[in-house]
Motif scaffolding. Structure first.
Motif, PDB file in Angstrom:
ATOM      1  N   LEU A 129     -10.229  10.071 -10.178  1.00  0.00           N
ATOM      2  CA  LEU A 129     -10.594   8.823 -10.854  1.00  0.00           C
ATOM      3  C   LEU A 129     -10.067   7.591 -10.117  1.00  0.00           C
ATOM      4  O   LEU A 129     -10.240   6.464 -10.578  1.00  0.00           O
ATOM      5  CB  LEU A 129     -10.054   8.842 -12.288  1.00  0.00           C
ATOM      6  N   GLY A 130      -9.406   7.815  -8.992  1.00  0.00           N
ATOM      7  CA  GLY A 130      -8.874   6.698  -8.218  1.00  0.00           C
ATOM      8  C   GLY A 130      -7.527   6.209  -8.692  1.00  0.00           C
ATOM      9  O   GLY A 130      -7.108   5.099  -8.357  1.00  0.00           O
ATOM     10  N   ILE A 131      -6.813   7.032  -9.476  1.00  0.00           N
ATOM     11  CA  ILE A 131      -5.479   6.670  -9.957  1.00  0.00           C
ATOM     12  C   ILE A 131      -4.451   7.407  -9.106  1.00  0.00           C
ATOM     13  O   ILE A 131      -4.295   8.630  -9.235  1.00  0.00           O
ATOM     14  CB  ILE A 131      -5.296   7.044 -11.442  1.00  0.00           C
ATOM     15  N   PRO A 132      -3.740   6.726  -8.229  1.00  0.00           N
ATOM     16  CA  PRO A 132      -2.738   7.410  -7.405  1.00  0.00           C
ATOM     17  C   PRO A 132      -1.550   7.883  -8.246  1.00  0.00           C
ATOM     18  O   PRO A 132      -1.093   7.175  -9.139  1.00  0.00           O
ATOM     19  CB  PRO A 132      -2.305   6.330  -6.407  1.00  0.00           C
ATOM     20  N   VAL A 133      -1.078   9.086  -7.952  1.00  0.00           N
ATOM     21  CA  VAL A 133       0.062   9.671  -8.662  1.00  0.00           C
ATOM     22  C   VAL A 133       1.160   9.965  -7.657  1.00  0.00           C
ATOM     23  O   VAL A 133       0.920  10.620  -6.632  1.00  0.00           O
ATOM     24  CB  VAL A 133      -0.331  10.966  -9.397  1.00  0.00           C
ATOM     25  N   ILE A 134       2.365   9.501  -7.952  1.00  0.00           N
ATOM     26  CA  ILE A 134       3.529   9.824  -7.128  1.00  0.00           C
ATOM     27  C   ILE A 134       4.492  10.655  -7.966  1.00  0.00           C
ATOM     28  O   ILE A 134       4.786  10.320  -9.115  1.00  0.00           O
ATOM     29  CB  ILE A 134       4.219   8.546  -6.612  1.00  0.00           C
ATOM     30  N   THR A 135       4.966  11.757  -7.395  1.00  0.00           N
ATOM     31  CA  THR A 135       5.966  12.578  -8.076  1.00  0.00           C
ATOM     32  C   THR A 135       7.361  12.147  -7.624  1.00  0.00           C
ATOM     33  O   THR A 135       7.575  11.865  -6.453  1.00  0.00           O
ATOM     34  CB  THR A 135       5.767  14.070  -7.782  1.00  0.00           C
ATOM     35  N   VAL A 136       8.294  12.101  -8.584  1.00  0.00           N
ATOM     36  CA  VAL A 136       9.686  11.776  -8.269  1.00  0.00           C
ATOM     37  C   VAL A 136      10.596  12.872  -8.817  1.00  0.00           C
ATOM     38  O   VAL A 136      10.255  13.543  -9.792  1.00  0.00           O
ATOM     39  CB  VAL A 136      10.124  10.413  -8.854  1.00  0.00           C
ATOM     40  N   ASP A 137      11.744  13.036  -8.193  1.00  0.00           N
ATOM     41  CA  ASP A 137      12.766  14.013  -8.588  1.00  0.00           C
ATOM     42  C   ASP A 137      12.313  15.441  -8.304  1.00  0.00           C
ATOM     43  O   ASP A 137      13.023  16.197  -7.660  1.00  0.00           O
ATOM     44  CB  ASP A 137      13.142  13.848 -10.059  1.00  0.00           C
ATOM     45  N   THR A 138      11.141  15.828  -8.798  1.00  0.00           N
ATOM     46  CA  THR A 138      10.601  17.169  -8.564  1.00  0.00           C
ATOM     47  C   THR A 138       9.151  17.042  -8.132  1.00  0.00           C
ATOM     48  O   THR A 138       8.374  16.335  -8.780  1.00  0.00           O
ATOM     49  CB  THR A 138      10.670  18.027  -9.838  1.00  0.00           C
ATOM     50  N   ASP A 139       8.791  17.727  -7.068  1.00  0.00           N
ATOM     51  CA  ASP A 139       7.422  17.647  -6.570  1.00  0.00           C
ATOM     52  C   ASP A 139       6.502  18.557  -7.386  1.00  0.00           C
ATOM     53  O   ASP A 139       6.963  19.405  -8.161  1.00  0.00           O
ATOM     54  CB  ASP A 139       7.394  18.048  -5.092  1.00  0.00           C
ATOM     55  N   GLU A 140       5.213  18.344  -7.224  1.00  0.00           N
ATOM     56  CA  GLU A 140       4.196  19.225  -7.817  1.00  0.00           C
ATOM     57  C   GLU A 140       3.317  19.713  -6.667  1.00  0.00           C
ATOM     58  O   GLU A 140       2.197  19.239  -6.458  1.00  0.00           O
ATOM     59  CB  GLU A 140       3.371  18.475  -8.868  1.00  0.00           C
TER      60      GLU A 140
END
Length: 331
Positions: A129-140
């Motif tokens: 959908l064009g929404i960037p997601v950043i993971t912090v502390d623990t990756d996915e």
């Protein structure tokens, strides 16, 4: 005479029309002058990127530090930041919050990875959908997240292994606690730790237990390890509450002769180091995690592709770190 009156009438109508025209012009300019600030403000608000930070636990001190860093960076880069999360650790609630955030059409999302297939699917949906997601502390890992920001957990585990090996003189028995057996960051820390311990034939891991990120469970599991394995002289914890739990267990079962190595810098952990009851702790940088995550989003919005993994530093906090002679009072 009639022509003169006609001419005067025309002049009068012209003057009246000119006055009305000028009045209309002045009114239009005045209205534009009044509306322009409102219009500018509205446009400014629309141009701000709306970022949602979903925490593991709303009032957890570690996550509050992440929020603090993210908020400062958001103010610097002109973003609107919302901070949400479950009141108690609840992966199912984190999934629901991620789903709602995507539905709200946020401009970007910062989340903790929870190693869950549905969670990865939602992250992928956000990316589509064009929404960037950043993971912090623990990756996915395996998801279409933009980047991971946090500790290099494998290296942190290796650093812990080196600390224990040095303190143990390369021989002894170790009991280990992880915060959550399913958490990717915990497994990376444990893997890094094992890779170092395996180098020393006389150094071994007696057991690995999960504290479920609970001080009470950490104390229970550590106590059971000490009772089940009397040869264990070293206790290692890989989540923030493990240090206090292990210390509580050691003081009940074996007040002397157990060396404890913790993770993160909770107040109780630091005080125990000063009292010579915990040897050291590996300290992460949650503030930098939040700040750097928002900075990477800023780069992304400005056309710069962020690196896939952005590691924040760790440090070792021990008795010498306090610089007040504490180490001289320890056995």
């Amino acid at each position: 005479m009639s022509n003169r009156r006609w001419n005067l009438g025309i002049v009068f109508l012209f003057i009246l029309f000119a006055c009305l025209l000028l009045s209309f012009l002045f009114s239009t300019l005045r209205i534009r002058e009044l509306v322009q600030p409102l219009k500018s403000t509205g446009l400014g608000e629309e141009s701000l990127h709306h970022v949602v930070l979903i925490s593991q636990e709303l009032d957890n001190p570690f996550w509050r530090y992440i929020e603090e860093g993210a908020r400062e960076a958001s103010e610097k880069y002109g973003m609107n930041l919302d901070y949400i999360g479950p009141f108690r650790i609840n992966p199912a609630e984190q999934i629901k919050l991620l789903e709602k955030t995507i539905a709200s059409k946020a401009d970007a999302i910062v989340v903790q990875g929870i190693n869950d297939p549905l969670y990865r699917t939602l992250i992928d949906k956000a990316a589509l959908l064009g929404i960037p997601v950043i993971t912090v502390d623990t990756d996915e890992p395996g998801s279409r997240r933009l980047s991971y920001v946090g500790t290099d957990n494998a290296e942190a585990g290796k650093r812990m292994g080196e600390l224990v090996a040095l303190a143990a003189g390369e021989k002894g028995s170790i009991g280990v606690l992880v915060g959550n057996e399913q958490a990717h960051n915990q497994q990376l820390r444990l893997s890094g730790f094992r890779s170092v311990i395996s180098r020393y034939p006389e150094l071994s891991i007696a057991d690995v237990r999960s504290s479920n990120i609970s001080r009470l469970q950490a104390a229970q599991e550590a106590e059971d390890i000490l009772l089940s394995y009397p040869q264990v002289d070293y206790l290692v914890g890989f989540s923030a509450l493990d240090g206090a739990g292990m210390l509580e267990a050691a003081e009940r079962v074996r007040p002397q002769g157990v060396s404890i190595f913790a993770f993160d810098d909770l107040t109780e952990t630091k005080e125990a180091i000063q009292r010579c009851r915990i040897v050291s702790t590996i300290v992460q940088q949650p503030y930098e995690m939040g700040y750097d995550a928002i900075s990477l989003l800023h780069d992304h919005f400005n056309g710069k592709a962020p690196q896939q993994q952005h590691f924040t530093a760790v440090a070792v906090l021990d008795r010498q770190s306090f610089g007040n002679g504490t180490e001289d009072n320890c056995p």
